[in-house]
Design a protein around this motif. Structure first.
Motif, PDB file in Angstrom:
ATOM      1  N   PRO A 134       0.800  -1.352   0.305  1.00 60.47           N
ATOM      2  CA  PRO A 134      -0.220  -0.018  -0.450  1.00 60.47           C
ATOM      3  C   PRO A 134       0.941   1.493   0.221  1.00 60.47           C
ATOM      4  N   GLY A 135       0.603   2.201  -0.475  1.00 62.82           N
ATOM      5  CA  GLY A 135       0.998   3.088  -0.823  1.00 62.82           C
ATOM      6  C   GLY A 135       0.618   4.641  -1.684  1.00 62.82           C
ATOM      7  N   ARG A 136       1.233   5.861  -2.077  1.00 63.56           N
ATOM      8  CA  ARG A 136       0.427   6.982  -3.126  1.00 63.56           C
ATOM      9  C   ARG A 136       1.316   6.399  -4.457  1.00 63.56           C
ATOM     10  N   TYR A 137       0.748   5.725  -5.124  1.00 64.36           N
ATOM     11  CA  TYR A 137       1.486   5.601  -6.783  1.00 64.36           C
ATOM     12  C   TYR A 137       1.664   6.631  -7.118  1.00 64.36           C
ATOM     13  N   HIS A 138       2.939   6.775  -8.300  1.00 63.81           N
ATOM     14  CA  HIS A 138       2.885   8.130  -9.231  1.00 63.81           C
ATOM     15  C   HIS A 138       1.611   8.001 -10.214  1.00 63.81           C
ATOM     16  N   THR A 139       1.463   6.614 -10.955  1.00 63.20           N
ATOM     17  CA  THR A 139       0.004   6.529 -11.256  1.00 63.20           C
ATOM     18  C   THR A 139      -1.439   5.292 -10.784  1.00 63.20           C
ATOM     19  N   PRO A 140      -1.799   5.702 -10.385  1.00 61.85           N
ATOM     20  CA  PRO A 140      -2.846   5.294  -9.180  1.00 61.85           C
ATOM     21  C   PRO A 140      -3.556   3.792 -10.434  1.00 61.85           C
ATOM     22  N   GLN A 141      -3.246   2.836  -9.633  1.00 60.34           N
ATOM     23  CA  GLN A 141      -3.924   1.221  -9.651  1.00 60.34           C
ATOM     24  C   GLN A 141      -3.252   0.149  -9.073  1.00 60.34           C
ATOM     25  N   GLY A 142      -4.216  -0.769  -9.030  1.00 60.06           N
ATOM     26  CA  GLY A 142      -4.672  -1.970  -8.415  1.00 60.06           C
ATOM     27  C   GLY A 142      -3.015  -2.479  -8.046  1.00 60.06           C
ATOM     28  N   ARG A 143      -2.690  -2.325  -7.121  1.00 51.43           N
ATOM     29  CA  ARG A 143      -1.394  -3.152  -6.559  1.00 51.43           C
ATOM     30  C   ARG A 143      -0.773  -3.823  -6.856  1.00 51.43           C
ATOM     31  N   GLU A 144      -2.115  -5.238  -7.337  1.00 53.14           N
ATOM     32  CA  GLU A 144      -1.798  -6.293  -8.645  1.00 53.14           C
ATOM     33  C   GLU A 144      -1.633  -6.214  -9.889  1.00 53.14           C
ATOM     34  N   ALA A 145      -1.527  -5.490 -10.735  1.00 53.19           N
ATOM     35  CA  ALA A 145      -1.429  -4.554 -11.577  1.00 53.19           C
ATOM     36  C   ALA A 145      -0.552  -3.759 -11.880  1.00 53.19           C
ATOM     37  N   ALA A 146       0.469  -3.236 -10.584  1.00 51.10           N
ATOM     38  CA  ALA A 146       1.189  -2.294 -10.907  1.00 51.10           C
ATOM     39  C   ALA A 146       2.735  -3.432 -10.446  1.00 51.10           C
ATOM     40  N   TYR A 147       2.237  -4.497 -10.149  1.00 55.92           N
ATOM     41  CA  TYR A 147       3.468  -5.768  -9.470  1.00 55.92           C
ATOM     42  C   TYR A 147       3.704  -6.327 -10.359  1.00 55.92           C
ATOM     43  N   ARG A 148       2.058  -6.508 -11.378  1.00 60.58           N
ATOM     44  CA  ARG A 148       2.400  -7.543 -12.863  1.00 60.58           C
ATOM     45  C   ARG A 148       2.879  -6.909 -14.213  1.00 60.58           C
ATOM     46  N   ALA A 149       2.833  -5.713 -13.914  1.00 61.99           N
ATOM     47  CA  ALA A 149       3.381  -4.959 -15.017  1.00 61.99           C
ATOM     48  C   ALA A 149       4.888  -4.438 -14.871  1.00 61.99           C
TER      49      ALA A 149
END
Length: 240
Positions: free
Chosen positions: A62-77
């Motif tokens: 959890p955090g304030r991501y530069h580009t808001p998106q699902g954390r699982e999606a961010a990990y997979r990308a």
């Protein structure tokens, strides 16, 4: 700037290791992904074709991501960036990773806690009610509990032990670890050669060379060639 921060602007702590806090990249930033790809490419360029990547959960905290998106999606990308930088010929082992989000990108995955030279990590399991600490028994039960994933991704049960020096495991417990490695078709060992007797070295070499035929005969039971191995009692004693 590349590090992940929380809603108050503080750095997100991914773990406490090596004498202090460790942090994580904001994997939705282009500069973070570029830096990550460069590091992986540099390592592969040195000739490494097997990369173990640990603490990968930190890419989905959890955090304030530069580009808001699902954390699982961010990990997979971010994982896909690693795969492309490493190339398909490089074996990627994910550890401490979200399991489903890793399938299709990584070649193998650690699905349980680390093993250790002790069967039960009593300081963690009994005193803190924490089953995630290093220990041989829990490493076995979690690997078996998630063995169904083997058709989707290689299952890494961690190393088998052969040394008696600095090791509290019995011969039977060591045999269980070696048998599980055969079942998962994922054989590894990290005993220092200086810690092995000549007989132990020969046993380790036979283990690494063996390729028994595996047939599952029950939820926790297997045939290794013509030898039956049953982990049922271990699983029953340590339910999750």
């Amino acid at each position: 700037q590349m590090l992940l921060r929380d809603d108050q602007g503080a750095l997100v702590v991914a773990a406490e290791n090596w004498g202090g806090p460790t942090y994580t990249l904001d994997v939705t930033r282009a500069d973070s992904l570029h830096w990550l790809a460069e590091r992986v490419h540099d390592v592969v360029a040195q000739g490494y074709t097997y990369l173990k990547l640990d603490f990968l959960y930190s890419a989905a905290l959890p955090g304030r991501y530069h580009t808001p998106q699902g954390r699982e999606a961010a990990y997979r990308a971010a994982s896909q960036v690693i795969r492309e930088a490493a190339g398909d010929e490089t074996y990627l082992l994910a550890c401490g990773a979200p399991i489903i989000a890793s399938v299709g990108i990584y070649d193998g995955i650690r699905v349980g806690p680390d093993v250790s030279g002790a069967w039960d990590n009593i300081d963690r399991t009994q005193h803190l009610n924490d089953r995630a600490g290093p220990g041989a028994a829990d490493a076995i039960t979690t690997s078996l509990g998630r063995y169904w994933l083997a058709s989707l991704i290689d299952i890494d049960p961690d190393v088998a032990y052969f040394r008696s020096q600095y090791c509290l495991l019995t011969s039977e417990q060591k045999r269980y670890l070696a048998d599980l490695a055969h079942v998962c078709d994922f054989r590894a060992n990290s005993d220092l050669p200086a810690w092995l007797s000549p007989d132990e070295t020969q046993t380790m070499q036979r283990f690494l060379a063996a390729r028994p035929e595996i047939k599952q005969t029950g939820r926790y039971a297997f045939m290794l060639d013509d030898r039956r191995v049953d982990f049922t009692a271990i699983a029953a004693a340590r339910p999750w």
